[in-house]
Structures are given as C-alpha cells and as structure tokens.
Design a protein around this motif. Structure first.
Motif, PDB file in Angstrom:
ATOM      1  N   LYS A   2       0.841  -1.202   0.000  1.00 17.39           N
ATOM      2  CA  LYS A   2       0.000   0.000   0.000  1.00 17.39           C
ATOM      3  C   LYS A   2       0.879   1.256   0.000  1.00 17.39           C
ATOM      4  CE  LYS A   2      -4.279  -1.673   1.354  1.00 17.39           C
ATOM      5  NZ  LYS A   2      -4.870  -2.091   0.072  1.00 17.39           N
ATOM      6  N   LEU A   4       0.493   5.834  -0.185  1.00 16.12           N
ATOM      7  CA  LEU A   4      -0.365   7.017  -0.243  1.00 16.12           C
ATOM      8  C   LEU A   4      -0.037   7.741  -1.541  1.00 16.12           C
ATOM      9  CD1 LEU A   4      -2.383   8.325   1.744  1.00 16.12           C
ATOM     10  CD2 LEU A   4      -0.522   9.801   2.494  1.00 16.12           C
ATOM     11  N   ILE A   5      -0.937   7.668  -2.497  1.00 15.96           N
ATOM     12  CA  ILE A   5      -0.586   8.082  -3.856  1.00 15.96           C
ATOM     13  C   ILE A   5      -1.177   9.445  -4.213  1.00 15.96           C
ATOM     14  CG2 ILE A   5      -0.840   7.475  -6.317  1.00 15.96           C
ATOM     15  CD1 ILE A   5       1.103   5.687  -4.928  1.00 15.96           C
ATOM     16  N   CYS A   6      -0.321  10.272  -4.830  1.00 18.28           N
ATOM     17  CA  CYS A   6      -0.754  11.549  -5.387  1.00 18.28           C
ATOM     18  C   CYS A   6      -0.843  11.368  -6.906  1.00 18.28           C
ATOM     19  CB  CYS A   6       0.284  12.622  -5.031  1.00 18.28           C
ATOM     20  SG  CYS A   6      -0.001  14.207  -5.809  1.00 18.28           S
ATOM     21  N   LYS A   7      -2.082  11.371  -7.437  1.00 20.05           N
ATOM     22  CA  LYS A   7      -2.246  11.149  -8.889  1.00 20.05           C
ATOM     23  C   LYS A   7      -2.421  12.460  -9.639  1.00 20.05           C
ATOM     24  CE  LYS A   7      -5.286   7.712  -8.299  1.00 20.05           C
ATOM     25  NZ  LYS A   7      -6.146   6.530  -8.468  1.00 20.05           N
ATOM     26  N   SER A  16      -4.789   9.220  -2.186  1.00 18.45           N
ATOM     27  CA  SER A  16      -5.538   8.007  -1.845  1.00 18.45           C
ATOM     28  C   SER A  16      -4.564   6.882  -1.516  1.00 18.45           C
ATOM     29  CB  SER A  16      -6.443   7.597  -3.003  1.00 18.45           C
ATOM     30  OG  SER A  16      -5.672   7.510  -4.174  1.00 18.45           O
ATOM     31  N   CYS A  17      -4.981   6.030  -0.585  1.00 16.88           N
ATOM     32  CA  CYS A  17      -4.136   4.915  -0.159  1.00 16.88           C
ATOM     33  C   CYS A  17      -4.466   3.730  -1.069  1.00 16.88           C
ATOM     34  CB  CYS A  17      -4.400   4.599   1.308  1.00 16.88           C
ATOM     35  SG  CYS A  17      -3.205   3.455   1.978  1.00 16.88           S
ATOM     36  N   GLU A  18      -3.506   3.289  -1.874  1.00 14.59           N
ATOM     37  CA  GLU A  18      -3.802   2.299  -2.922  1.00 14.59           C
ATOM     38  C   GLU A  18      -2.776   1.178  -2.935  1.00 14.59           C
ATOM     39  OE1 GLU A  18      -4.074   4.093  -6.738  1.00 14.59           O
ATOM     40  OE2 GLU A  18      -5.629   5.520  -6.108  1.00 14.59           O
ATOM     41  N   ASP A  19      -3.156   0.069  -3.589  1.00 15.74           N
ATOM     42  CA  ASP A  19      -2.205  -1.019  -3.853  1.00 15.74           C
ATOM     43  C   ASP A  19      -1.355  -0.655  -5.052  1.00 15.74           C
ATOM     44  OD1 ASP A  19      -2.735  -3.057  -1.924  1.00 15.74           O
ATOM     45  OD2 ASP A  19      -4.718  -3.246  -2.863  1.00 15.74           O
ATOM     46  N   VAL A  20      -0.045  -0.777  -4.882  1.00 18.32           N
ATOM     47  CA  VAL A  20       0.879  -0.557  -6.007  1.00 18.32           C
ATOM     48  C   VAL A  20       1.905  -1.691  -5.973  1.00 18.32           C
ATOM     49  CG1 VAL A  20       0.632   1.965  -6.031  1.00 18.32           C
ATOM     50  CG2 VAL A  20       2.378   0.915  -4.597  1.00 18.32           C
ATOM     51  N   ALA A  60       4.236   8.858  -4.417  1.00 22.68           N
ATOM     52  CA  ALA A  60       3.883   8.943  -2.996  1.00 22.68           C
ATOM     53  C   ALA A  60       4.761  10.027  -2.379  1.00 22.68           C
ATOM     54  CB  ALA A  60       4.131   7.601  -2.307  1.00 22.68           C
ATOM     55  N   ALA A 302      -3.180   4.551   6.057  1.00 18.47           N
ATOM     56  CA  ALA A 302      -4.455   4.787   5.361  1.00 18.47           C
ATOM     57  C   ALA A 302      -5.004   6.179   5.676  1.00 18.47           C
ATOM     58  CB  ALA A 302      -5.465   3.714   5.745  1.00 18.47           C
TER      59      ALA A 302
END
Ligand code: NAP
Length: 503
Positions: A2, A4-7, A16-20, A60, A302
């Motif tokens: 997981k 914390l992604i800045c898109k 958003s906290c995502e699977d990468v 992130a 998260a």
C-alpha cells in the motif's frame, strides 16, 4: 504494497491509499519496510506542485522514514537485510516499502524508536544547522523562535536551550505555547493576540533578541526584524504563512544585523561530513536527555492524508508521523529516549555494542574491535596482484618451480597483497557500526611482514584501536593495530599500524 498516492496535484484530499507493485532495489539502493515516516511541511507543498522539485505523477510523498531493510541492490555495502535504519528520500516515504539510496541511510541508533528516527533528521537537522552552523548561537544569548510549536520551531526551542540560550517562543494559541513551555521555552508570546514588537521589547529590556529563527515569514517577519539586537542574526528558514516577506534594506544596516539564509537540503548535499557531524552531536544530546523529540500524533498509513491536512490547518504541534505496523514496534509504547548516561566514575567505559557516533569514537581507544571473517589468498588473487604491480617473481606466480625449489613448498602471497587486505577487513568491522559518512585510508605508521602466507591459505585481521584524534571539522584520525593471522599458524603474516580518517 500500500502507498499514499498523489495522482493529480492538489490538497491532501486528492491523495488516496492504494495497492501498487512492490519496489525492487536498483544498484546502490535498498528497500526499507517503513515503520514510521515523518510528516513535514514540504510534503504539503510537493503534492500541490509548489515545492522546489516536482516528482513525476503518480508518486507517494514523504521524505524521511525509519524501518527495516528488506532488500538490497547490487553494490550496497553499508546495509543488509534486517538492519534498522533511518532513511531520507525526496519523495516516496508514505508507503509500506520505500526505495532509498544506500548513501542516504544511517543506522537507527539503539534506544531510539522508529517514530523518533523517522521524524528527527529533517526538523532537528534544519534547526541545528541554522542555530549552530549559520547563526553561531552562543550560550547566554537570547533566541526568538517564530512558529515555535511547529516541527522545526519546537526543535529550535529545544536546541536553543541545549546550546545555553534564553529562548522566547512565539506561537498562535495558548495550547501551542503550553507545548513550547513544556519543551523548555523561557518566555512566551502569543502573536495572535499580543503585539509582537511590544512583547519582544518588554521581554528583552529593549535590547532585542540576538538570533531570530523564522520558519513562518508573512506579516511577522518585519516587526520581528525591527526588534532584533545590534549585531543580531535573522534566520530565514521558511514561509509557512504562504507569503514571502520583503524587508527594507536599511534595517540590517541600522542594526548591524545579518539576514542569514538556511537551506538544509542543499547543506546536506554540499557539506555531507558537516551534516554527519551535526547528526552525531544531536544523537549525543538525545542520549544526554538534552533533546527530547516531541511527537504529538500518529496516523496509520491509510489516514496519512489527514496528517498533511492537519499540518496545513495549523492543528499540529511538534512532529507527527505516519506509521505502518503495531504501535509498540513503531515506538509509541517504547521508551524512545534513553536515560542520560550515568555520571563519569573514572572507570574506562565499556565498548558500546550499538552504532557509535563519531563524537564517541574515543570510547574505542585501547580496545579490540574484533576479528574479521576469513578470506583466502588463492593463486588467482596472487596472480592478479602480480599483474597489477608488475611484480612477477617466481616465488609468487610459478607454482611448478615453487613446488620444486621454494622452502615453503609452493607459491606465497606478496607481503603487500596481504597488507592490502587491511582496509577491507577494517570496513567489515567498522561499517554499519560507526556512524561515518566516509573513511579515507590515511597512511601506515609501522609494518612488519612476520611470516609468509602460502597460496591457498586463509587469513583474517584482528583489529585494536590504538588512538582516536579529533582533527576538527567533524574529522577523526583513527589509528589501529592490525594483526593478520594465518589459519592454523601461530605467527601472524603481517602486523601493521594503520591510519584512517573518518568523517
Ligand atoms: N530552510 C530549510 O532548510 C527548511 C527545512 C525544513 C522546513 N523548512 C520550512 O519551515 C517551515 C515550517 O516547517 P515545519 O515542518 O516545521 O511545519 P509545521 O510543523 O507545520 O510548522 C509551521 C508553523 O508555522 C506556523 N504557521 C503560520 N502560518 C501558517 C500557515 N498559514 N499554515 C501553516 N502553518 C503556519 C504554525 O504555527 P502557529 O499556528 O503557531 O503560527 C506552524 O506551527 C516550512 O515553510 C518549511 O518549508 C525549511
């Protein structure tokens, strides 16, 4: 994993906290399993595209962390899987696994929790560099800290006290000022309700502060500067207020005062040995109980966006961290700061078995630091050495003739080859243990070739520290006695006194 992604660039609610995919370390890199990551004001600027560097999207944020090394890339010599480390990176720390350049790692000192390790380097590093390095703050001087309850501000309050200054803390709420008081501030100013200039005048008897530490900027800068003492130093640290103030240039003239810029990141990359010296001095201050990093809140990964939102909304005091893992491991329940060391008794201190700060290196003087692993001086290595040095004597390289004519029954290693293994074996014993950024082979004092090493024999190095000399500017001259032992033999191959400069 997981992260914390800045898109897209924007405020924290765009994160958003995502699977990468799990990262893989490249050459010279390691992957650190993040336990805690420090939240800093630049993280809030980076995600908005308002900072000096702009990572490619998606990314992130997060620039500092502490955790455990879980993978090591090619060529990495200063870290191995399982090491507890502090790491810094431009971005990427708000993730379960973080790629860090091995050169940007330091061992997490014993007695320091992951959360303190993760949130210490940037804030305390900045304030120490500012107050000691840039302003030359002296004991007995008066220091005014603006934004004093923030990350770098509270670090400045503690460091100012540790350096012997009288500290005036200025912040925007009674709650924040109470935290400043708990952390050592002598005097308080609530700049949301009080007139900054009048209060400074009253608290300094009209003289003004010798040093002003300003991470806020905006409307406080000019009244603060107008209050500075004759010969004062005004530290420009940051603009949390969002406004970069301007100053009439007659003011520094009238006060004989200096406006002093502080850029910690650039200082670290340009003056790494000085940063390492600062760090070792600060770890010593932590061990003495003179610095007590203050962490006011922890956010699970998260909820990391909330940590940045709270920072932007001026809701945090001291440092906040993003955590990954159970609370006790990260450090909430652990005693993060070791008790001050016992008073000196005159007895020689025991050799520390954890990481040793350069400033503490003298504690090794007169002590053995152990014995290296075995390495084999085989014919291939001997031949390569002969090629390098153009020394092709038959006793070293002609196995058939040596078997017939040599008194040793075969070829032997060059004495200088055996000697040349000393640095590598010393690195093995010192790397990861001593907090040095660099070790330079400085010379040899005495060398004795005692016994020949038959090709194929295993040797190892037993090392004793003879002396440690402080050469100033964060440099320490380490003199070691090296005894290169030959497996199964009584006499050593080589005994040499070697000099190394650590910094
Ligand atoms: N020069 C360097 O090398 C360097 C290194 C690290 C950080 N910095 C800079 O130093 C500044 C502070 O960083 P930090 O990590 O300590 O941040 P922080 O923890 O958020 O502290 C900033 C403080 O500034 C005050 N402030 C005033 N107006 C504000 C606003 N509009 N928004 C947020 N805070 C405001 C707040 O205190 P009150 O509410 O009490 O006013 C807050 O406690 C930032 O500008 C950062 O970029 C510079």
């Amino acid at each position: 994993m997981k992260a914390l992604i800045c898109k897209s660039l924007g405020l924290p609610d765009t994160l958003s906290c995502e699977d990468v995919p799990d990262p893989v370390p490249g050459p010279g890199q390691v992957v650190v399993d993040m336990k805690a990551a420090g939240v800093n004001f630049p993280d809030a600027l980076v995600i908005q595209g308002k900072y000096q560097f702009k990572p490619p999207l998606p990314f992130a944020p997060g620039a500092e962390l502490a955790g455990i090394v879980s993978a090591v890339g090619e060529g990495v010599r200063n870290a191995k899987v399982g090491d507890r480390v502090i790491g810094s990176c431009q971005y990427g720390a708000f993730a379960e696994k973080v790629v860090v350049r091995a050169s940007h790692l330091i061992p997490l000192p014993k007695g320091i929790s992951f959360e303190v390790g993760a949130s210490f380097t940037l804030a305390y590093g900045t304030s120490y560099h500012a107050l000691k390095g840039r302003a030359g703050l002296k004991a007995g001087e008066t220091l005014l800290v603006l934004g004093a309850a923030g990350g770098v501000g509270l670090a400045a309050v503690q460091i100012g006290k540790a350096l012997g200054a009288r500290v005036i803390a200025a912040a925007s709420t009674p709650g924040k000022l109470a935290v400043c008081r708990e952390n050592g501030a002598d005097e308080l100013i609530d700049y949301a309700t009080e007139d900054l200039r009048e209060r400074i005048k009253a608290l300094t008897g009209g003289k003004g502060p010798d040093v002003i530490y300003d991470p806020v900027g905006g409307r406080y800068a000019e009244p603060a500067f107008r209050s500075i003492a004759w010969g004062g130093r005004y530290l420009v640290v940051g603009f949390a207020d969002g406004q970069i103030p301007s100053l009439p240039l007659n003011l520094p003239l009238l006060k004989g005062a200096s406006v002093v810029g502080v850029f910690w990141g650039e200082f670290v990359s340009r003056q790494l040995p000085d940063f390492v010296r600062d760090l070792t001095e600060m770890f010593a201050l932590i061990a003495q109980g003179k610095l007590r990093p203050y962490i006011s809140a922890r956010y699970p990964l998260a909820q990391g966006a909330q940590a940045i939102a709270d920072l932007l909304a001026r809701r945090v005091t001291g440092k906040v961290v993003i955590t990954n893992g159970d609370a006790a491991e990260v450090g909430q329940a652990a005693a993060a700061v070791p008790p001050p060391p016992p008073a000196a008794t005159g007895a020689a201190p025991a050799t520390p078995d954890g990481p040793i700060a350069l400033a503490d290196l003298h504690r090794l003087a007169g002590q053995s630091i152990g014995v290296s692993g075995w390495f084999t001086l085989d014919q291939a290595r001997i031949d390569a050495f002969a090629d390098c040095t153009q020394d092709h004597q038959w006793i070293h390289v002609d196995a058939e003739r040596a078997a017939r004519e040599s008194p040793f029954g075969g070829t032997v290693a060059h004495g200088f080859l055996t000697l040349s293994m000393i640095p590598a074996t010393c690195y093995e014993l010192l790397l990861g243990r001593v907090q040095a950024a660099q070790a330079v082979n400085y010379g040899l004092d005495r060398v004795r070739f005692v016994a020949p090493v038959l090709a194929g024999k295993r040797v190892r190095n037993r090392v004793k520290v003879l002396s440690v000399e402080d050469r100033g500017m964060g440099r320490y001259l380490l003199t070691t006695e090296n005894t290169v032992e030959i497996e199964g033999e009584e006499k050593p191959a080589v005994v040499a006194v070697a000099l190394a400069m650590l910094m």
